[in-house]
Design a protein around this motif. Structure first.
Motif, PDB file in Angstrom:
ATOM      1  N   ASN A   1       2.832 -51.662  96.587  1.00  0.00           N
ATOM      2  CA  ASN A   1       1.419 -52.003  96.569  1.00  0.00           C
ATOM      3  C   ASN A   1       1.201 -53.355  97.231  1.00  0.00           C
TER       4      ASN A   1
ATOM      5  N   ASP B   1      -7.472 -52.288  93.453  1.00  0.00           N
ATOM      6  CA  ASP B   1      -8.016 -51.006  92.994  1.00  0.00           C
ATOM      7  C   ASP B   1      -6.954 -49.911  93.024  1.00  0.00           C
ATOM      8  N   ARG B   2      -6.152 -49.897  94.070  1.00  0.00           N
ATOM      9  CA  ARG B   2      -5.075 -48.900  94.157  1.00  0.00           C
ATOM     10  C   ARG B   2      -4.070 -49.091  93.028  1.00  0.00           C
TER      11      ARG B   2
ATOM     12  N   HIS C   1      -5.469 -47.790  89.803  1.00  0.00           N
ATOM     13  CA  HIS C   1      -5.393 -46.331  89.819  1.00  0.00           C
ATOM     14  C   HIS C   1      -3.980 -45.860  89.463  1.00  0.00           C
ATOM     15  N   MET C   2      -2.969 -46.509  90.045  1.00  0.00           N
ATOM     16  CA  MET C   2      -1.585 -46.128  89.749  1.00  0.00           C
ATOM     17  C   MET C   2      -1.223 -46.433  88.299  1.00  0.00           C
TER      18      MET C   2
ATOM     19  N   ALA D   1      -3.173 -46.383  85.735  1.00  0.00           N
ATOM     20  CA  ALA D   1      -3.786 -45.349  84.901  1.00  0.00           C
ATOM     21  C   ALA D   1      -3.017 -44.033  84.994  1.00  0.00           C
ATOM     22  N   GLN D   2      -2.651 -43.632  86.207  1.00  0.00           N
ATOM     23  CA  GLN D   2      -1.918 -42.369  86.378  1.00  0.00           C
ATOM     24  C   GLN D   2      -0.554 -42.402  85.698  1.00  0.00           C
TER      25      GLN D   2
ATOM     26  N   ASP E   1       1.145 -46.499  96.542  1.00  0.00           N
ATOM     27  CA  ASP E   1       0.015 -46.638  95.622  1.00  0.00           C
ATOM     28  C   ASP E   1      -1.142 -45.674  95.884  1.00  0.00           C
ATOM     29  N   ASP E   2      -0.939 -44.718  96.774  1.00  0.00           N
ATOM     30  CA  ASP E   2      -2.008 -43.736  97.034  1.00  0.00           C
ATOM     31  C   ASP E   2      -1.619 -42.317  96.629  1.00  0.00           C
TER      32      ASP E   2
ATOM     33  N   ALA F   1      -1.173 -39.041  94.214  1.00  0.00           N
ATOM     34  CA  ALA F   1      -1.923 -38.410  93.133  1.00  0.00           C
ATOM     35  C   ALA F   1      -0.935 -37.597  92.302  1.00  0.00           C
TER      36      ALA F   1
END
Length: 131
Positions: A47, A53-54, A57-58, A60-61, A126-127, A129
């Motif tokens: 990252n 923000d990325r 997101h990571m 949280a996932q 970091d992108d 899903a």
């Protein structure tokens, strides 16, 4: 031998000086919910420092998946560290973003080879899903 020693020194200093962190403290981390006694690969998330923000997101996932991880500060391809410049000096086909991505993965591989990062190791950008 000199190259190996230099690689080990760089890998060690990078892991300790460039701010590899975990969610919840200065960097980012997540704790594994399950405490089964089997070996799981440790996880690194690449990252860029500016991509908060990325990283959120990571976090949280990976928390939702119950996976512990360590943030690896990505290398900016437009501002390569001196020790990586020779790898890309003649490269004319990759964008700065692609160079940074490649260089980040290369640096993690060098850390594993030098013993400064664990093996096995799962490396995520970091992108991704997770599903």
């Amino acid at each position: 031998r000199k190259l190996v020693e230099e690689t080990e020194r760089r890998a060690f200093s990078q892991s300790h000086e460039l701010g590899m962190g975990r969610c919840g403290d200065a960097g980012h981390s997540s704790r594994r919910r399950n405490s089964e006694a089997y070996m799981l690969a440790q996880t690194f998330v690449i990252n860029l420092d500016r991509d908060n923000d990325r990283m959120a997101h990571m976090c949280a996932q990976l928390r939702a998946a119950g996976l512990e991880f360590t943030r690896f500060p990505a290398i900016d391809g437009a501002n390569l560290p001196a020790h990586l410049q020779a790898y890309f000096a003649r490269c004319r086909t990759l964008s700065p973003g692609e160079i940074g991505c490649y260089a980040s993965h290369l640096e993690i591989c060098r850390m594993v080879a030098a013993g400064a990062a664990p093996s096995p190791l799962l490396v995520l950008e970091d992108d991704v899903a997770l599903s």
